[in-house]
Write a protein that holds these residues in place. Sequence first.
Motif, PDB file in Angstrom:
ATOM      1  N   LEU A 217       0.959  -1.316  -0.044  1.00 27.96           N
ATOM      2  CA  LEU A 217       0.039   0.036   0.053  1.00 27.96           C
ATOM      3  C   LEU A 217       0.660   1.325   0.151  1.00 27.96           C
ATOM      4  O   LEU A 217       0.361   2.326  -0.535  1.00 27.96           O
ATOM      5  CB  LEU A 217      -1.080  -0.131   1.181  1.00 27.96           C
ATOM      6  N   LEU A 218       1.995   1.293   0.422  1.00 29.52           N
ATOM      7  CA  LEU A 218       2.770   2.467   0.971  1.00 29.52           C
ATOM      8  C   LEU A 218       3.677   2.766  -0.335  1.00 29.52           C
ATOM      9  O   LEU A 218       4.862   3.218   0.074  1.00 29.52           O
ATOM     10  CB  LEU A 218       3.472   2.412   2.120  1.00 29.52           C
ATOM     11  N   TYR A 219       3.094   2.800  -1.456  1.00 29.90           N
ATOM     12  CA  TYR A 219       4.167   3.393  -2.720  1.00 29.90           C
ATOM     13  C   TYR A 219       3.422   4.712  -3.205  1.00 29.90           C
ATOM     14  O   TYR A 219       4.022   5.226  -4.067  1.00 29.90           O
ATOM     15  CB  TYR A 219       4.018   2.346  -4.015  1.00 29.90           C
ATOM     16  N   SER A 220       2.807   5.384  -2.308  1.00 28.89           N
ATOM     17  CA  SER A 220       2.208   6.724  -2.712  1.00 28.89           C
ATOM     18  C   SER A 220       3.134   7.761  -2.864  1.00 28.89           C
ATOM     19  O   SER A 220       2.927   8.495  -3.380  1.00 28.89           O
ATOM     20  CB  SER A 220       1.114   6.944  -1.406  1.00 28.89           C
ATOM     21  N   ASP A 221       4.185   7.528  -1.957  1.00 31.22           N
ATOM     22  CA  ASP A 221       5.087   8.950  -2.344  1.00 31.22           C
ATOM     23  C   ASP A 221       6.214   8.726  -3.590  1.00 31.22           C
ATOM     24  O   ASP A 221       6.811   9.724  -3.949  1.00 31.22           O
ATOM     25  CB  ASP A 221       6.334   8.775  -1.109  1.00 31.22           C
ATOM     26  N   MET A 222       5.784   7.682  -4.425  1.00 26.28           N
ATOM     27  CA  MET A 222       6.259   7.821  -5.667  1.00 26.28           C
ATOM     28  C   MET A 222       5.362   7.983  -6.826  1.00 26.28           C
ATOM     29  O   MET A 222       6.020   8.093  -7.883  1.00 26.28           O
ATOM     30  CB  MET A 222       6.705   6.183  -5.859  1.00 26.28           C
ATOM     31  N   VAL A 223       4.262   8.272  -6.197  1.00 23.85           N
ATOM     32  CA  VAL A 223       3.266   8.477  -7.289  1.00 23.85           C
ATOM     33  C   VAL A 223       3.375  10.138  -8.143  1.00 23.85           C
ATOM     34  O   VAL A 223       3.517   9.936  -9.310  1.00 23.85           O
ATOM     35  CB  VAL A 223       1.720   8.771  -6.526  1.00 23.85           C
ATOM     36  N   PRO A 224       3.795  11.231  -7.203  1.00 25.20           N
ATOM     37  CA  PRO A 224       4.326  12.307  -7.999  1.00 25.20           C
ATOM     38  C   PRO A 224       5.204  12.214  -8.951  1.00 25.20           C
ATOM     39  O   PRO A 224       5.077  12.690 -10.159  1.00 25.20           O
ATOM     40  CB  PRO A 224       4.910  13.166  -6.786  1.00 25.20           C
ATOM     41  N   ALA A 225       6.359  11.580  -9.011  1.00 26.06           N
ATOM     42  CA  ALA A 225       7.422  11.304  -9.937  1.00 26.06           C
ATOM     43  C   ALA A 225       6.834  10.498 -11.021  1.00 26.06           C
ATOM     44  O   ALA A 225       7.348  10.770 -12.210  1.00 26.06           O
ATOM     45  CB  ALA A 225       8.698  10.627  -9.191  1.00 26.06           C
ATOM     46  N   MET A 226       5.871   9.658 -10.608  1.00 22.62           N
ATOM     47  CA  MET A 226       5.224   8.837 -11.870  1.00 22.62           C
ATOM     48  C   MET A 226       4.349   9.575 -12.511  1.00 22.62           C
ATOM     49  O   MET A 226       4.466   9.512 -14.043  1.00 22.62           O
ATOM     50  CB  MET A 226       4.758   7.622 -11.082  1.00 22.62           C
ATOM     51  N   LEU A 227       3.692  10.414 -12.116  1.00 21.77           N
ATOM     52  CA  LEU A 227       2.594  11.277 -12.762  1.00 21.77           C
ATOM     53  C   LEU A 227       3.331  12.374 -13.675  1.00 21.77           C
ATOM     54  O   LEU A 227       2.708  12.694 -14.681  1.00 21.77           O
ATOM     55  CB  LEU A 227       1.821  11.849 -11.875  1.00 21.77           C
ATOM     56  N   GLU A 228       4.574  12.689 -13.194  1.00 18.60           N
ATOM     57  CA  GLU A 228       5.219  13.645 -13.862  1.00 18.60           C
ATOM     58  C   GLU A 228       5.945  13.042 -15.268  1.00 18.60           C
ATOM     59  O   GLU A 228       5.780  13.691 -16.330  1.00 18.60           O
ATOM     60  CB  GLU A 228       6.619  14.350 -13.166  1.00 18.60           C
ATOM     61  N   ALA A 229       6.631  11.901 -14.956  1.00 18.00           N
ATOM     62  CA  ALA A 229       7.084  11.056 -15.983  1.00 18.00           C
ATOM     63  C   ALA A 229       5.959  10.457 -16.832  1.00 18.00           C
ATOM     64  O   ALA A 229       6.039  10.245 -18.476  1.00 18.00           O
ATOM     65  CB  ALA A 229       7.994  10.092 -15.722  1.00 18.00           C
ATOM     66  N   PHE A 230       4.774  10.095 -16.391  1.00 14.74           N
ATOM     67  CA  PHE A 230       3.739   9.418 -17.265  1.00 14.74           C
ATOM     68  C   PHE A 230       2.365   9.761 -16.789  1.00 14.74           C
ATOM     69  O   PHE A 230       1.849   9.235 -15.851  1.00 14.74           O
ATOM     70  CB  PHE A 230       3.790   7.781 -16.851  1.00 14.74           C
ATOM     71  N   PRO A 231       1.909  11.027 -17.067  1.00 15.98           N
ATOM     72  CA  PRO A 231       0.688  11.685 -16.521  1.00 15.98           C
ATOM     73  C   PRO A 231      -0.346  10.724 -16.729  1.00 15.98           C
ATOM     74  O   PRO A 231      -1.400  11.089 -15.796  1.00 15.98           O
ATOM     75  CB  PRO A 231       0.605  12.946 -17.354  1.00 15.98           C
ATOM     76  N   SER A 232      -0.699   9.814 -17.675  1.00 10.61           N
ATOM     77  CA  SER A 232      -1.954   9.117 -17.992  1.00 10.61           C
ATOM     78  C   SER A 232      -1.929   7.794 -17.221  1.00 10.61           C
ATOM     79  O   SER A 232      -2.718   6.775 -17.550  1.00 10.61           O
ATOM     80  CB  SER A 232      -2.120   8.944 -19.479  1.00 10.61           C
ATOM     81  N   PHE A 233      -0.949   7.503 -16.445  1.00 10.35           N
ATOM     82  CA  PHE A 233      -0.814   6.057 -15.970  1.00 10.35           C
ATOM     83  C   PHE A 233      -2.257   5.684 -15.199  1.00 10.35           C
ATOM     84  O   PHE A 233      -2.456   4.411 -15.535  1.00 10.35           O
ATOM     85  CB  PHE A 233       0.403   5.816 -14.837  1.00 10.35           C
ATOM     86  N   PHE A 234      -2.521   6.541 -14.403  1.00  9.00           N
ATOM     87  CA  PHE A 234      -4.056   6.195 -13.704  1.00  9.00           C
ATOM     88  C   PHE A 234      -5.161   6.464 -14.421  1.00  9.00           C
ATOM     89  O   PHE A 234      -6.516   6.314 -13.867  1.00  9.00           O
ATOM     90  CB  PHE A 234      -3.919   7.000 -12.257  1.00  9.00           C
TER      91      PHE A 234
END
Length: 548
Positions: A217-234
């Motif tokens: 569950l606790l991968y949330s702190d990696m989400v901002p970097a993911m969205l910056e590199a891959f905005p449409s992932f979610f």
Amino acid sequence: MEETYQLSNPVLGIVVVLVTFVLFYVVSYVSNRKQTTVGDLYIAGGKVGAFTNGLAMSSSYMSLATFLGITALILELQMPLIILWIQLIVAIPLITIIYGTSLRRMGVTSPTHFIRERYGVKACIIAAVFMIIVSIMYALGQMIGVAAAFETLLGVPYIAGLFVGGLIIVGYITIGGMSGATTNAAIQMVIIALMFIIPLGAIMKALGGSGWFFPPLLYSDMVPAMLEAFPSFFDYEFPTKWFIALIPAITIGALGLPHLAMRVYTSSSLRSARSAMVWYAFVTGLVFSATYAMGFVGVYATETQGLFIEAGDADRLTMILNIVYNPEWVAALVIAGAIAAGVSTLSGNLLSIGALLSQDIIATLKPELTEKAKVRMGYLAIFLGGVASILLGINPPEFLTISIFWAFGLAGVTIAPLIIMGVWWKETNRYGAIAASSIGGIVYILLSPFVAPSLVLTDHGVTNEMGISGAMFAVPLSFIILIVVSYVTNRMPSLADKLTTKEDHELIERIHGWKDVQAYRYNSKLGPVIALVLSFAVGIWALFPWGM
């Protein structure tokens, strides 16, 4: 730039895998000495405790798709798997609630055993044939994954890994029967959980994630970097129909999977079966959550760290992440865990094939066979089912999950309606069962792109190949045929002497715990009418454009 990801020191991995297989063979051998009857071979004598059975249920459901195929779908397609998880996790609780306890009270050893008692020999053989196809297709996914794991571990070609790994696994399953498979599956579940979650935490830590201590569950702190590199992932670009279609394709499909239902029958009591269900839901939810986290981390690594993975290597994402970010001894343990996941599910699949061939087809056609002959026939059927899944794995689908989820749909079309309606509606009869299973199964197979590409319902390849679109039409069709044909034939005087109405009604009352028979019980017309209306609406909706 093309990369080849393999262990530089395969000896380490070989030793780890050999140790685990020696353990599995020892457990199988010890268990085999206790097996003298068909009940011992297929349901472990009905003596398995709640905790062990809960772990075994979860292990049987994990499969190599957990380690490999699902993460590949996340990497390649960003599939909306959270909804899929919900459908999968509720399967065994629904089996237990809807029919598992009733069938266990009845004393059957498999869903087809119930079909034989409820609908007769012809319906049983038709259902058994479809269930064998279901089990082989499910086992195929595991064989593909095992070959991929051996390829990474040893650097051997895919085909060599398929045959060597497959035959080793088939051998221990054939020796152990259900008792050995259950004990081994519980051990394998512990291996799966530890070798998936702990190494995932180490990968997250290497990537800078602060929630590495609880990866599910606790991968949330990696989400901002993911969205910056891959905005449409979610941004899941799937229509509402896709989510609704998961119910007939996955949830109802799971209700017909023989290797899941057999786990309910191995419980030492009905109370034990319910307790096992709680353990199953907890462990399965934990590992499924970690699987999504592993897929997320894989995409994160490719998008933010420059990790390059060939399209054909998507199924190996979990192993590649461990080879890149963890010490080799950890990667070797993960590969052993992946193989354990495939082995645990293969056990259930092959035991189902053995029961279907020996008990539901051969023993039905030749009832004079002795108990000893039936057990020997079961061993042979288990082995032949394993060999068949190995041979089918020579030319595998692109994602190993395709064969697994396609099998879910076929089970939902050909088996689940017969059991659900057969347990809860007295009007259901053999003519409806035979028609629904046969016609529904044929339609579902024709709607797959492997048989008649011109008939498929959507242009989205994976949706078709996984059976999602076909099941949304064929499952409602099967329910409609079962209800309508049963209702009509029950009112045809020419068929009255061929129906076992009195015996069927007594059977239904007995499996629900009643000692007397009352005409009004389980004989309402409202339930079937609601089922007809819903089935008709969903079936028609499946024919409209999917918007994909």
